[in-house]
Write an enzyme that holds these catalytic residues in place. Structure first.
Site, PDB file in Angstrom:
ATOM      1  N   GLN A  92      32.041  18.325  10.180  1.00  0.00           N
ATOM      2  CA  GLN A  92      32.714  19.323  10.605  1.00  0.00           C
ATOM      3  C   GLN A  92      31.809  19.937  12.001  1.00  0.00           C
ATOM      4  OE1 GLN A  92      35.055  19.620  10.191  1.00  0.00           O
ATOM      5  NE2 GLN A  92      36.020  19.527   8.405  1.00  0.00           N
ATOM      6  N   SER A  93      31.342  19.275  12.606  1.00  0.00           N
ATOM      7  CA  SER A  93      30.060  19.474  14.267  1.00  0.00           C
ATOM      8  C   SER A  93      30.980  20.528  15.365  1.00  0.00           C
ATOM      9  CB  SER A  93      29.321  18.635  14.861  1.00  0.00           C
ATOM     10  OG  SER A  93      29.525  18.612  15.795  1.00  0.00           O
ATOM     11  N   ASN A  94      30.903  21.522  15.115  1.00  0.00           N
ATOM     12  CA  ASN A  94      31.701  22.014  16.655  1.00  0.00           C
ATOM     13  C   ASN A  94      31.072  21.221  17.421  1.00  0.00           C
ATOM     14  OD1 ASN A  94      31.959  24.749  15.012  1.00  0.00           O
ATOM     15  ND2 ASN A  94      30.325  25.523  14.871  1.00  0.00           N
ATOM     16  N   ALA A 103      30.162  18.485  17.738  1.00  0.00           N
ATOM     17  CA  ALA A 103      31.234  17.289  18.445  1.00  0.00           C
ATOM     18  C   ALA A 103      32.840  17.537  19.462  1.00  0.00           C
ATOM     19  CB  ALA A 103      30.838  16.132  17.401  1.00  0.00           C
TER      20      ALA A 103
END
Ligand SMILES: *Cc1c(COP(=O)(O)O)cnc(C)c1O
Length: 357
Positions: free
Chosen positions: A84-86, A88
Site C-alpha cells: 500500500q505504498s504511497n 510507489a
C-alpha cells in the site's frame, strides 16, 4: 556562516527539476484545536500537493528525482515499497504525467487478495504500472524481503539495459540526497508562509519513515541556523542508528547544494513512542487522534503515518512538553488512501449507525 533563504533557493534552482505538484501547498490555522490546546496550531497541507486528490509528501521528492531521471533520458522508472505504498503510487502517477514506464516491486506486508484490491494498490492498477508483489518467505523479515525485491528489480533492469532501454532506480520513499532536497525546498516555503503571518515556528512535527522528509527539513533548518524544534515521529520501529541515517541524508542534501554546514546526529530528533504496535498496524492512540482531528477540524489523517504523528502533537500539547502559547506546525504528509485500505490497516472507527426501517 548561515545561508539566506535566497541563497539556498538559488542553489536548489540549479538542480534538475520537473514540476509535478501544486506549490506552494496551503498553510492553515487549526482554530478549534488551537483554542482547546492553548497553542497556536497550524497545518501545512502537503497532502494537497495534488495531481489527483491523493497527493502527499513524495511529490516534492519526485520533482527532483524525476528531474534527474529525465535529464538522464530514462525510459523506465523502478521503485519499491510495501503493497500500500504511497511513494510507489505517487511515483507511478508522476511517470504517467511524464510519459515514463513505471515498474514497482512491492513487499507483501499486508496480504494481497485478488478481487479485493483497494486503496493505493488499486490506484497502481488503474494507472497501469507493472506491479511485482514480493511474497514474504517464512521466517523472513520485511527488510529481507525488501532486499530480495531490490535484487529482482536490478536483474530486470540489467536485462532491459542490455536491450538498449534506459532505466532509473528510485529507492523506497525516494529517500536519497536527490529526492530529499524537495523537503529543504518545502521548509523554505513553510518558513516564508509563517513569516508572512508574522510568526516563527517553535515546533514542527511530521511523520517519518524512510527519513527523506526529515533530512530535507533538517538540512534547510541547519543551513539557516533556525532554532525550530523539528520532531520527527517514527511510524515503525527504529534503532538509534536511524539518527545517523537521517543526519547522513541531511548532509547529502547540504553537499548536493554546495553548503558547508553539517547536520549532527544530536541535531535531529525522532519521537519513537507512537508507532506501536508496528508499521501499518493501527493503534488506539492514532485512531483517537484521527477521530479528534476529523471531529474538531474536518481534516482527515491516515492510520499509518499522519494519524500516528498527529497523536504525538496532541500528547505533547496536553502533557505540557509543548509549552502553552507555542507556535506549532504539523506537516500533513498525506496518505489518506490508507483509510480505504484493508481493515487490518485501517483500525476500528466504528460509530453508531441509526438504522431506519
Ligand atoms: C512516506 C510517507 C511519510 C514519511 O516520509 P519519509 O520521507 O519516508 O520519512 C509520511 N507520511 C506519509 C503519508 C508518507 O507516505
Amino acid at each position: 556562516m548561515s545561508e539566506s533563504v535566497e541563497s539556498i533557493r538559488a542553489k536548489i534552482a540549479e538542480l534538475p527539476h520537473c514540476p509535478l505538484g501544486f506549490y506552494p501547498t496551503p498553510l492553515e490555522r487549526l482554530n478549534h484545536l488551537s483554542e482547546e490546546l492553548g497553542i497556536e496550531l497550524y497545518m501545512k497541507r502537503e497532502d494537497f500537493s495534488g495531481r489527483s486528490l491523493f497527493g502527499g509528501n513524495k511529490i516534492r521528492k519526485l520533482e527532483y528525482l524525476m528531474g534527474d531521471a529525465m535529464a538522464q533520458g530514462a525510459e523506465y522508472v523502478f521503485t519499491f515499497g510495501a503493497t500500500q505504498s504511497n511513494h510507489a503510487m505517487e511515483t507511478v502517477t508522476a511517470c504517467r504525467q511524464l510519459g515514463l514506464k513505471p515498474v514497482i516491486y512491492l513487499t507483501e506486508v499486508v496480504p494481497v487478495i485478488e478481487g479485493e484490491i483497494r486503496a493505493n494498490l488499486l490506484l497502481d492498477q488503474i494507472l497501469g504500472a507493472e506491479i511485482h508483489i514480493v511474497k514474504m518467505h517464512p521466517g523472513e523479515t520485511e527488510d529481507d524481503a525488501d532486499l530480495r525485491g531490490i535484487e529482482m528489480a536490478r536483474a530486470q533492469m540489467a536485462s532491459l539495459e542490455a536491450a538498449g532501454h534506459k532505466c532509473y532506480e528510485i529507492p523506497a520513499g525516494g529517500a536519497n540526497a536527490i529526492g530529499s532536497v524537495g523537503f529543504a525546498d518545502s521548509y523554505l516555503e513553510l518558513r516564508d508562509q509563517m513569516a508572512a503571518l508574522g510568526l516563527t515556528m517553535d515546533y514542527l512535527f511530521h511523520a517519518t519513515g524512510t527519513a527523506g522528509t526529515m533530512a530535507g527539513l533538517n538540512a534547510a533548518k541547519k543551513a539557516l541556523g533556525d532554532s525550530t524544534k523539528i520532531i520527527s515521529v517514527n511510524v515503525s520501529e527504529k534503532t538509534d542508528a536511524y539518527l545517523d541515517l537521517a543526519a547522513g541524508l541531511a548532509n547529502g542534501v547540504l553537499e548536493r547544494l554546495g553548503i558547508e554546514e553539517k547536520v549532527l546526529r544530536e541535531d535531529v530528533c525522532r519521537e519513537g513512542n507512537f508507532y506501536q504496535p508496528g508499521y501499518e498496524i493501527p493503534s488506539d492512540v492514532a485512531t483517537q487522534a484521527i477521530r479528534h482531528l476529523a471531529q474538531t477540524e474536518g481534516i482527515l489523517a491516515d492510520p499509518v503515518y499522519s494519524g500516528k504523528a498527529f497523536a504525538a502533537v496532541l500528547a505533547y500539547a496536553v502533557d505540557g512538553r509543548i509549552p502553552k502559547g507555542s507556535t506549532v506546525v504539523f506537516l500533513h504528509t498525506g496518505g489518506a488512501t490508507a483509510l480505504f485500505a484493508e481493515n487490518e490497516m485501517v483500525g476500528d472507527f466504528s460509530h453508531p449507525l441509526i438504522v431506519e426501517e
